[in-house]
Scaffold this motif. Sequence first.
Motif, PDB file in Angstrom:
ATOM      1  N   LYS A   1       0.831  -1.207   0.000  1.00 40.02           N
ATOM      2  CA  LYS A   1       0.000   0.000   0.000  1.00 40.02           C
ATOM      3  C   LYS A   1       0.862   1.252   0.000  1.00 40.02           C
ATOM      4  O   LYS A   1       0.541   2.239  -0.676  1.00 40.02           O
TER       5      LYS A   1
ATOM      6  N   GLU B   1       2.211   1.686  -3.486  1.00 44.49           N
ATOM      7  CA  GLU B   1       1.145   2.134  -4.374  1.00 44.49           C
ATOM      8  C   GLU B   1       0.879   3.623  -4.179  1.00 44.49           C
ATOM      9  O   GLU B   1       0.722   4.374  -5.147  1.00 44.49           O
ATOM     10  N   LYS B   2       0.869   4.064  -2.922  1.00 43.32           N
ATOM     11  CA  LYS B   2       0.647   5.470  -2.623  1.00 43.32           C
ATOM     12  C   LYS B   2       1.758   6.333  -3.213  1.00 43.32           C
ATOM     13  O   LYS B   2       1.498   7.380  -3.797  1.00 43.32           O
ATOM     14  N   ARG B   3       3.007   5.875  -3.099  1.00 46.78           N
ATOM     15  CA  ARG B   3       4.133   6.620  -3.655  1.00 46.78           C
ATOM     16  C   ARG B   3       4.049   6.703  -5.184  1.00 46.78           C
ATOM     17  O   ARG B   3       4.333   7.731  -5.776  1.00 46.78           O
ATOM     18  N   LEU B   4       3.650   5.596  -5.823  1.00 42.90           N
ATOM     19  CA  LEU B   4       3.499   5.586  -7.279  1.00 42.90           C
ATOM     20  C   LEU B   4       2.387   6.522  -7.735  1.00 42.90           C
ATOM     21  O   LEU B   4       2.534   7.259  -8.701  1.00 42.90           O
ATOM     22  N   ASN B   5       1.266   6.481  -7.031  1.00 43.10           N
ATOM     23  CA  ASN B   5       0.124   7.316  -7.390  1.00 43.10           C
ATOM     24  C   ASN B   5       0.421   8.800  -7.167  1.00 43.10           C
ATOM     25  O   ASN B   5      -0.053   9.641  -7.917  1.00 43.10           O
ATOM     26  N   SER B   6       1.175   9.122  -6.141  1.00 44.24           N
ATOM     27  CA  SER B   6       1.499  10.524  -5.873  1.00 44.24           C
ATOM     28  C   SER B   6       2.447  11.074  -6.932  1.00 44.24           C
ATOM     29  O   SER B   6       2.424  12.260  -7.230  1.00 44.24           O
TER      30      SER B   6
ATOM     31  N   LYS C   1       2.271  10.395 -10.125  1.00 45.82           N
ATOM     32  CA  LYS C   1       1.532  10.546 -11.387  1.00 45.82           C
ATOM     33  C   LYS C   1       0.763  11.857 -11.441  1.00 45.82           C
ATOM     34  O   LYS C   1       0.347  12.267 -12.490  1.00 45.82           O
ATOM     35  N   ASN C   2       0.509  12.513 -10.314  1.00 47.10           N
ATOM     36  CA  ASN C   2      -0.277  13.764 -10.278  1.00 47.10           C
ATOM     37  C   ASN C   2       0.485  14.921 -10.805  1.00 47.10           C
ATOM     38  O   ASN C   2       1.469  15.253 -10.959  1.00 47.10           O
TER      39      ASN C   2
END
Length: 92
Positions: A81, A84-89, A91-92
């Motif tokens: 998790k 995943e949070k680091r990857l999603n952050s 992409k913004n």
Amino acid sequence: MSADDFDRCTPFEFSKIIQQWERQKEEREKRSWEQARFIATCCLQPYSKKALKPTDVARFPWDKDAGPKVEKGHGSIERMKELEKRLNSGKN
């Protein structure tokens, strides 16, 4: 085991006989797998630049070092998790 021997066995003796039979069966199976691994190592060695060990070809559960150890918590849900949070952050 003859029928007469079977009739004379106590339940404890019979359980020990079965345990020994299973142990021998397992050893025969291990020996077969070890032979196959050795043959595979010999067949692959000419094509390898480094010296191969049988455990490089295949690892079995009964090998002492069954592979690389994974750090505790390395594959945990919390760690996934976090990644995943680091990857999603990013992409913004």
